[in-house]
Design a protein around this motif. Structure first.
Motif, short mmCIF file in Angstrom:
data_model
loop_
_atom_site.label_atom_id
_atom_site.label_comp_id
_atom_site.label_asym_id
_atom_site.label_seq_id
_atom_site.Cartn_x
_atom_site.Cartn_y
_atom_site.Cartn_z
N GLY A 196 3.09 6.02 -2.77
CA GLY A 196 4.22 6.68 -3.41
C GLY A 196 3.97 6.94 -4.89
N VAL A 197 3.33 5.98 -5.56
CA VAL A 197 3.02 6.16 -6.99
C VAL A 197 2.02 7.30 -7.17
CG1 VAL A 197 2.01 5.07 -9.02
CG2 VAL A 197 3.58 3.78 -7.57
N VAL A 198 1.03 7.36 -6.27
CA VAL A 198 0.06 8.46 -6.35
C VAL A 198 0.75 9.81 -6.18
CG1 VAL A 198 -1.94 9.52 -5.24
CG2 VAL A 198 -1.88 7.05 -5.59
N ILE A 199 1.62 9.90 -5.19
CA ILE A 199 2.36 11.15 -4.95
C ILE A 199 3.21 11.50 -6.17
CG2 ILE A 199 4.12 12.25 -3.53
CD1 ILE A 199 3.06 10.63 -1.16
N ALA A 200 3.84 10.48 -6.76
CA ALA A 200 4.66 10.72 -7.95
C ALA A 200 3.80 11.24 -9.10
CB ALA A 200 5.37 9.43 -8.36
N GLY A 201 2.59 10.68 -9.27
CA GLY A 201 1.70 11.15 -10.32
C GLY A 201 1.30 12.60 -10.12
N VAL A 202 1.01 12.97 -8.87
CA VAL A 202 0.66 14.36 -8.58
C VAL A 202 1.85 15.27 -8.85
CG1 VAL A 202 -0.04 15.97 -6.76
CG2 VAL A 202 -1.09 13.70 -6.89
N ALA A 203 3.05 14.82 -8.46
CA ALA A 203 4.25 15.63 -8.69
C ALA A 203 4.52 15.80 -10.18
CB ALA A 203 5.44 14.99 -8.00
N ILE A 204 4.34 14.74 -10.95
CA ILE A 204 4.54 14.83 -12.40
C ILE A 204 3.57 15.83 -13.01
CG2 ILE A 204 4.29 13.55 -14.57
CD1 ILE A 204 5.35 11.08 -13.08
N THR A 205 2.32 15.78 -12.58
CA THR A 205 1.32 16.71 -13.10
C THR A 205 1.67 18.14 -12.75
OG1 THR A 205 -0.34 14.98 -12.74
CG2 THR A 205 -1.14 17.19 -13.23
N ARG A 238 0.82 -1.20 0.00
CA ARG A 238 0.00 0.00 0.00
C ARG A 238 0.86 1.26 0.00
NH1 ARG A 238 -2.95 -0.74 5.72
NH2 ARG A 238 -3.03 -2.84 4.84
N TRP A 239 2.02 1.18 0.66
CA TRP A 239 2.88 2.37 0.69
C TRP A 239 3.52 2.60 -0.67
CZ3 TRP A 239 1.74 5.39 4.33
CH2 TRP A 239 1.33 4.89 5.58
N ILE A 240 3.75 1.51 -1.40
CA ILE A 240 4.22 1.68 -2.78
C ILE A 240 3.15 2.40 -3.60
CG2 ILE A 240 4.86 0.45 -4.89
CD1 ILE A 240 6.08 -1.71 -3.15
N GLY A 271 -1.28 4.05 -9.08
CA GLY A 271 -1.12 3.99 -7.64
C GLY A 271 -2.42 3.75 -6.91
N VAL A 272 -3.51 4.38 -7.40
CA VAL A 272 -4.82 4.19 -6.78
C VAL A 272 -5.26 2.73 -6.91
CG1 VAL A 272 -7.26 4.77 -6.99
CG2 VAL A 272 -5.55 6.58 -7.01
N LEU A 273 -4.95 2.10 -8.04
CA LEU A 273 -5.32 0.69 -8.21
C LEU A 273 -4.59 -0.19 -7.21
CD1 LEU A 273 -5.48 0.28 -12.11
CD2 LEU A 273 -7.36 0.45 -10.47
N VAL A 274 -3.35 0.18 -6.90
CA VAL A 274 -2.59 -0.62 -5.92
C VAL A 274 -3.22 -0.51 -4.54
CG1 VAL A 274 -0.35 -0.87 -4.78
CG2 VAL A 274 -0.46 -0.42 -7.24
N ILE A 275 -3.67 0.68 -4.17
CA ILE A 275 -4.25 0.87 -2.84
C ILE A 275 -5.78 0.78 -2.87
CG2 ILE A 275 -2.33 2.29 -2.07
CD1 ILE A 275 -4.03 4.75 -2.51
N ALA A 276 -6.34 0.32 -3.98
CA ALA A 276 -7.80 0.20 -4.06
C ALA A 276 -8.39 -0.67 -2.96
CB ALA A 276 -8.20 -0.31 -5.45
N PRO A 277 -7.78 -1.81 -2.60
CA PRO A 277 -8.35 -2.60 -1.50
C PRO A 277 -8.45 -1.81 -0.21
CG PRO A 277 -6.77 -3.92 -2.73
CD PRO A 277 -6.64 -2.52 -3.24
N VAL A 278 -7.46 -0.97 0.07
CA VAL A 278 -7.50 -0.16 1.29
C VAL A 278 -8.65 0.84 1.21
CG1 VAL A 278 -6.20 1.45 2.73
CG2 VAL A 278 -5.02 -0.43 1.58
N ILE A 279 -8.80 1.46 0.03
CA ILE A 279 -9.88 2.43 -0.16
C ILE A 279 -11.24 1.74 -0.03
CG2 ILE A 279 -10.92 4.04 -1.80
CD1 ILE A 279 -8.13 4.48 -2.96
N LEU A 280 -11.36 0.54 -0.62
CA LEU A 280 -12.62 -0.20 -0.52
C LEU A 280 -12.92 -0.57 0.93
CD1 LEU A 280 -12.74 -2.64 -3.58
CD2 LEU A 280 -14.32 -0.79 -3.03
N THR A 281 -11.89 -0.95 1.68
CA THR A 281 -12.10 -1.31 3.08
C THR A 281 -12.63 -0.11 3.86
OG1 THR A 281 -10.32 -2.94 2.96
CG2 THR A 281 -10.98 -2.19 5.15
N ALA A 282 -12.06 1.06 3.62
CA ALA A 282 -12.52 2.26 4.31
C ALA A 282 -13.94 2.61 3.91
CB ALA A 282 -11.57 3.42 4.01
#
Length: 923
Positions: free
Chosen positions: A439-448, A434-436, A488-499
């Motif tokens: 990190g991918v989400v943060i990288a995407g925001v930084a790239i944008t 999930r931390w990976i 990155g969102v797809l990687v942490i999607a299970p965490v988002i679904l759990t919440a």
């Protein structure tokens, strides 16, 4: 022998995949549909897009007919002039640092086209013009063409379809639309104005470049302009019977002429032989089509990978017994992998063929329905077999790619567990993943963000792109950043679904069970969420960019008045160049008030400007002064609002008044809004209201400088008047400076004249009504036309294409959700049967279907909407483009769509049947 042994298992896997696809027709049809839908879109875009790009032969036919060249004089002789071989409108000369031509004399006479060619070479002059005609409704303006375009040598560029050619300037031709507009038949007369005379329509001419709805009239040279001689610099000259090679074109360039040559188009000079080899128009259209195609291809890969991949995973789970049987008799993991992946090849190829067929049919139907009769809308029917074959092969590849992960999972199945029918409990994943993802989400925001700031650095304060490569890179980063964030969102999607499921659990037992089921079975839940997220993301991104484009267009659109208003200026110009203001304000106001939809009508007075007085008048003229710090000194580059830091209206000179006089109601009409209390009080106490803060000085007054009309701008005013003023800005900049009451104008010796009739309308007046108004005004002025303009809002992309885009995105998202949720429901039959076995009623099953659909669709749409706005938000923060998304469409896409999907899930949910096979499994 070895080659046969390598291919035999693959051929066996293909046979197995083909038979399985035929046996499981429902699942196979769904997978084919998932692949066919994006492929159909790609095929349709390819067909329509390629048909909008002309071939060389089509360009020659439409631009030249049967002529060998078209020659146009564009300037005085200049040895440095060069032109594009294929686009003569693209030409340039050597300039100095101030933008002045170095090698030409601006006062030199233009060359005579006939003198530029050998003796005996005849040229046919064609002149574009405008003409004012009397119609059954009133008066209208039409496009006119002078010259012998009915000559058969011009076909098919111009083609006489009925009647005969004009023999004198008193005879004209017309398009079929013009005949309808004029309300005449062949042989009947039409009245032309300015000057008024009567001509006879003797034929119908079809012009390839005009649509069927365009009204155009044609005549001999001078039929409309009165000048029967060819005019260099105004006319185009067509050459017949004598080819013009590239060397001859270059010689024409040196004397100030450019040419579109048939022989050069068909056999252009080698690349690099001309300084202007590029074809800017083609590149612009082509790049747009390529961009759309690439974006569609990327979207197709993502959608198919998510949806078809989930479908292949479901199919692989349903084939566990068969695959386990193959493994039990000696099948290796490689064989199992080939069996499942071969399904991707078979169904990908079948879906690709179906998608190409649907796309071609849909594209063809779209072209038929949208065709307007112009040859330059769709230059031809460009059905490119190599491109379509490539798209079909592309579909095969992405179908195979979608089956790779399920094939890898199937190759690792537990044979004993699969044969006994037991199900593997869900595995517990480590939290490091999930931390990976974070990190991918943060990288995407930084790239944008980095892309947005790079784009801002590539544009000067004048709005000019100073570094094209950096700007293109910036756009790429702004588009790529949100896509990376999606991964990155797809990687942490299970965490988002759990919440999200935790929040849902408070809404009742059905919601709690639906949430737990979605979290527990991530393999079927995440693809549903991802499919909806990606579709809503693309729709949101495009809608936001449409909104930014709309906002930019509206901000840069120059309005004479507020939107929804009609203005009639009462001035005209005499032949000697003097301005004449017609004292017919009250009569024109009555005419406007009688028009359908007219609401409030007023006659506005103004203080005459220097332009109205003329240079021979030495009497002092009141001139409105800007603040000392407001100036527009542009040293090079275009004169733009961004360069000046204020509306261009403030720095331009025109004949219309800057100081307007009337009542408070007149000011409310001008503003198209209630007058503020502060403005009312200022007017009543002898002050003024400025529509622009740049006119109000630091001490809260406006300054009126009295300058002789014959003086220059730098002349010291003979008198300066200061009037207290406040600012009330309209919704958009309009061409009104300051406003005061009549008593205030009199107290400051400001002479006024009725200058403009202004009216607000509830509905726009149609063309016939406006033509009738022009005719009535002409009768009041004794045959003089006055400017009458209805102010419409600039064309809105979000108001037309935006709703269509939202509908398409919603339809695709709904289809993706239906397929994904259907696959999920098919995969959860055992769970449904278990619930039925322990007594769950149909109402609970429907409620669970509703909440599970709401959870997955709602979460996916919300995430897609947020990521879709990421790029536009970053661009807005750096002021590269305004952030103005169409909130109504976005709300429907991100909120309304999940509600519809959840409702459909409730409506279509069916309780599972309890059977003994399932009973044996669960007991």
């Amino acid at each position: 022998m070895s080659r046969t042994s390598h291919l035999s298992p693959f051929r066996a896997a293909l046979r197995f995949a083909r038979r399985d696809a035929w046996a499981a027709k429902g699942r196979s049809s769904l997978i084919m549909a998932m692949i066919a839908i994006p492929v159909a879109g790609l095929s349709g875009v390819a067909l329509v897009g390629m048909s909008m790009l002309p071939t060389t032969a089509e360009t020659v036919t439409v631009e030249l007919g049967q002529a060998d060249a078209r020659i146009t004089i564009v300037g005085s002789p200049d040895a440095s002039m060069v032109q594009s071989p294929t686009e003569p409108d693209v030409h340039q000369v050597e300039l100095d640092s101030g933008g002045t031509p170095v090698n030409s004399d601006p006062d030199a006479a233009l060359a005579d086209p006939k003198s530029l060619l050998p003796a005996g070479w005849d040229l046919t002059a064609v002149r574009a013009a405008d003409v004012t005609v009397r119609t059954p409704a009133g008066i209208a303006g039409m496009t006119a063409v002078e010259g012998e375009v009915w000559n058969p040598a011009f076909a098919p560029k111009f083609r006489l379809v009925d009647g005969r050619a004009p023999e004198t300037v008193a005879e004209v031709l017309a398009t079929a639309a013009a005949l309808d507009h004029l309300g005449v038949d062949l042989g009947e007369s039409v009245t032309l104005l300015d000057p008024e005379r009567t001509v006879t329509v003797v034929g119908v001419l079809d012009a390839a470049q005009y649509s069927d709805a365009t009204s155009v009239v044609f005549g001999r040279l001078g039929a409309f302009t009165g000048d029967t001689n060819p005019i260099a610099g105004r006319d185009d000259f067509y050459l017949f019977g004598h080819p013009l090679d590239w060397a001859a074109v270059q010689k024409l360039n040196a004397v100030g002429a450019v040419a579109l040559s048939r022989s050069v188009l068909l056999d252009p000079p080698p690349s690099g032989s001309s300084a202007l080899d590029g074809s800017t128009g083609f590149s612009g259209v082509a790049s747009t089509i390529v961009t759309l195609t690439l974006a569609g291809a990327a979207f197709a890969v993502l959608e198919v990978a998510l949806l078809a991949g989930a479908a292949f995973a479901v199919g692989a789970r349903q084939q566990q017994r068969v695959l386990a049987t193959v493994a039990s008799v000696g099948g290796r993991r490689k064989t199992l992998f080939q069996i499942v992946s071969a399904s991707g090849l078979v169904l990908g190829f079948a879906g690709g063929i179906a998608g190409v067929a649907l796309g071609v049919a849909g594209g063809s139907l779209y072209m038929v329905l949208s065709r307007d009769g112009s040859a330059v809308q769709y230059w031809g029917y460009h059905l490119s077999a190599p491109i379509l074959i490539g798209i079909a092969l592309f579909a095969t590849v992405i179908g195979w790619m979608a089956a790779l992960v399920p094939a890898w999972s199937a190759s690792r199945l537990d044979v004993v567990v699969a044969l006994t029918g037991a199900r593997r409990p869900p595995s517990v994943r480590r939290g490091g993943l999930r931390w990976i993802g974070v990190g991918v989400v943060i990288a995407g925001v930084a790239i944008t963000g980095g892309g947005a700031y790079t784009g801002a650095a590539s544009v000067s304060s004048l709005g000019i792109i100073t570094n094209g490569s950096s700007y293109q890179l910036a756009l790429l980063l702004v588009l790529a950043g949100p896509v990376v964030a999606q991964m990155g969102v797809l990687v942490i999607a299970p965490v988002i679904l759990t919440a999200a499921a935790g929040l849902l659990s408070h809404l009742g037992r059905s919601a709690r069970l639906a949430g737990r089921d979605a979290v527990r079975n991530r393999a079927r839940s995440v693809p549903v969420l991802a499919a909806i997220m990606s579709t809503v993301f693309l729709g949101t991104l495009l809608l936001a960019f449409f909104g930014a484009s709309d906002a930019s267009a509206r901000a840069g659109y120059e309005r004479l008045t507020a939107e929804g208003q009609l203005a009639v200026d009462l001035d005209s110009w005499t032949g000697s160049g003097n301005q004449l203001v017609h004292p017919i304000g009250s009569q024109v106001a009555r005419l406007v008030a009688s028009m359908p939809g007219a609401e409030t009508v007023g006659v506005l007075s103004g203080v005459p400007t220097i332009q109205e007085r003329g240079p021979a008048d030495t009497a002092p003229v009141p001139t409105l002064a800007l603040r000392p710090d407001v100036r527009c000194d542009v040293a090079g580059g275009p004169l733009t609002e961004a360069a000046c830091g204020a509306p261009l209206y403030l720095f331009t000179t025109e004949s219309a008044p800057r100081i307007w006089v009337g009542t408070v109601d007149d000011l409310a009409l001008i503003l198209d809004a209630p007058v503020s209390d502060n403005a009312r009080n200022t007017l009543r106490t002898g002050g003024a209201v400025s529509l622009y803060p740049q006119y109000v000085q630091d001490d809260g007054t406006i300054l009126i400088n009295w300058i002789p009309a014959s003086a220059t701008a730098a002349t010291t005013p003979t008198k300066t008047t200061a009037i207290p003023a406040v600012v009330q800005k309209p919704a958009h900049p309009i061409r009104f400076g300051v406003f005061m009451l009549a008593a205030t104008a009199v107290s400051h010796a400001l002479d006024t004249v009725d200058y403009r009739v202004l009216a607000s309308f509830s509905t726009p007046p149609d063309g016939a009504t406006q033509e009738q108004l022009r005719a009535s005004i002409r009768s009041l002025t004794g045959g003089v036309d006055l400017l009458a303009r209805y102010e419409q809002a600039p064309a809105s992309t979000t108001g037309t294409s935006g709703w269509a885009l939202m509908a398409v995105a919603a339809l695709i998202a709904f289809g993706a959700a239906a397929v994904a949720l259907g696959l999920a429901r098919a995969d959860s039959r055992r769970d449904d049967s278990t619930l039925s076995a322990i007594g769950a009623n149909p109402g609970m099953r429907r409620a669970m279907a509703f909440w599970q659909s709401a959870l997955l669709a709602g979460t996916g749409a919300l995430l897609g909407g947020i990521l879709g706005l990421l790029g536009p938000v970053m661009i807005g923060l750096v002021d590269l483009e305004p952030f103005a998304p169409p909130w109504a469409q976005l709300a429907i896409l991100t909120i309304g769509l999940p509600v519809v999907i959840a409702s459909a899930g409730w409506l279509l949910a069916r309780p599972a049947r309890f059977d003994e096979g399932i009973q044996r499994t669960i007991t």
